[in-house]
Design an enzyme around this catalytic site. Sequence first.
Site, PDB file in Angstrom:
ATOM      1  N   HIS A  95     -91.710   4.338 -13.738  1.00 37.05           N
ATOM      2  CA  HIS A  95     -90.822   5.449 -13.389  1.00 37.05           C
ATOM      3  C   HIS A  95     -90.275   5.208 -11.976  1.00 37.05           C
ATOM      4  CE1 HIS A  95     -89.536   9.404 -12.019  1.00 37.05           C
ATOM      5  NE2 HIS A  95     -89.252   9.620 -13.297  1.00 37.05           N
ATOM      6  N   GLU A 168     -82.865   5.294 -16.347  1.00 39.17           N
ATOM      7  CA  GLU A 168     -82.801   6.394 -15.391  1.00 39.17           C
ATOM      8  C   GLU A 168     -82.276   5.857 -14.052  1.00 39.17           C
ATOM      9  OE1 GLU A 168     -85.699   9.767 -16.287  1.00 39.17           O
ATOM     10  OE2 GLU A 168     -86.946   8.136 -15.574  1.00 39.17           O
ATOM     11  N   GLY A 174     -83.885  13.678  -9.996  1.00 37.75           N
ATOM     12  CA  GLY A 174     -84.510  14.636  -9.084  1.00 37.75           C
ATOM     13  C   GLY A 174     -83.537  15.584  -8.408  1.00 37.75           C
ATOM     14  N   SER A 214     -81.348  14.006 -14.113  1.00 36.97           N
ATOM     15  CA  SER A 214     -80.595  15.267 -14.013  1.00 36.97           C
ATOM     16  C   SER A 214     -79.929  15.692 -15.323  1.00 36.97           C
ATOM     17  CB  SER A 214     -79.557  15.198 -12.895  1.00 36.97           C
ATOM     18  OG  SER A 214     -80.201  15.100 -11.644  1.00 36.97           O
TER      19      SER A 214
HETATM   20  P1  PGA Z   1     -84.840  15.048 -13.584  1.00 41.12           P
HETATM   21  O1  PGA Z   1     -86.022  13.997 -13.741  1.00 41.12           O
HETATM   22  O2  PGA Z   1     -84.329  15.355 -14.965  1.00 41.12           O
HETATM   23  O3  PGA Z   1     -85.493  16.237 -12.948  1.00 41.12           O
HETATM   24  O4  PGA Z   1     -83.786  14.421 -12.738  1.00 41.12           O
HETATM   25  C1  PGA Z   1     -85.896  12.896 -14.587  1.00 41.12           C
HETATM   26  C2  PGA Z   1     -87.056  11.975 -14.424  1.00 41.12           C
HETATM   27  O5  PGA Z   1     -87.527  11.769 -13.286  1.00 41.12           O
HETATM   28  O6  PGA Z   1     -87.549  11.402 -15.407  1.00 41.12           O
END
Ligand code: PGA
Length: 263
Positions: A95, A168, A174, A214
Amino acid sequence: MKKLYVGTNTKMYKTPSAAVEHVLKLRELTRDIAQQLELFVIPSYTSIAPCVQAVGEDILIGAQNMGWEDEGQYTGEISAPMLEEVGARLVMIGHSERRHVLHETDEEEQKKIACAARHDFKILLCVGETAQQKSYEISRETLAQQLKIGLHGLDAEIALHRLWIAYEPVWAIGVNGVPADEHYASEMHRHIKAVLEELYGDQGREIPVLYGGSVNNENAVKLIAQPYIDGLFIGRSAWSAENFNQIIREILPVFRSRDLAEK
Ligand code: PGA
């Protein structure tokens, strides 16, 4: 019928009791569409056992990380046999917060993937470029490197049956993240599938590739309408079971009609 991949990583949020409440509610809300979903929740280590006890096989419960040895002098690490015994069936590797906040390398992700492969886990490998890599126009190279090092030595049989990828982009994740434009995301998914084909042949394209970063009620439908996006991996917007369920119900018909059109 193709299943829609939807899941959430709850990061370092939710105590065990809050995590259990979340999965119980999610199971109840999605019961009528469960057959159409590959639904998974990745809570903190301490919530794995209670979540598995609460929902059994109804929701796939995963771990956010894993050590690469079965046991040893690695204070603070959690091993594959420990996770197996408490019922985790999925393990997330690489991640962006592990890579960029905790400085994990592609070589470490590779060792963890090899370990997850020796055990019976489904493996969710997260890849994504930083804003700087994107600005240098090396997003594709970055993704190829993360995939080729991370998956180095992974048997095709295991990759084709137990590997999932989450794309991602680091700049999209975030509270400060800006969600990726759906066309850009789709283009990166196409590229990831091309690398998977290079590694595992034609069938490599069938390895599910999920978008994360997001995802919210505004962009989820636009993202899932794109080719090459097999599912969504959601953080903040999925931490309320009600909102997660709402997003799933909005994207499911779009995914279904796309699936029909692609046949
Ligand atoms: P988020 O997180 O949807 O809050 O941006 C995604 C993730 O970190 O897997």
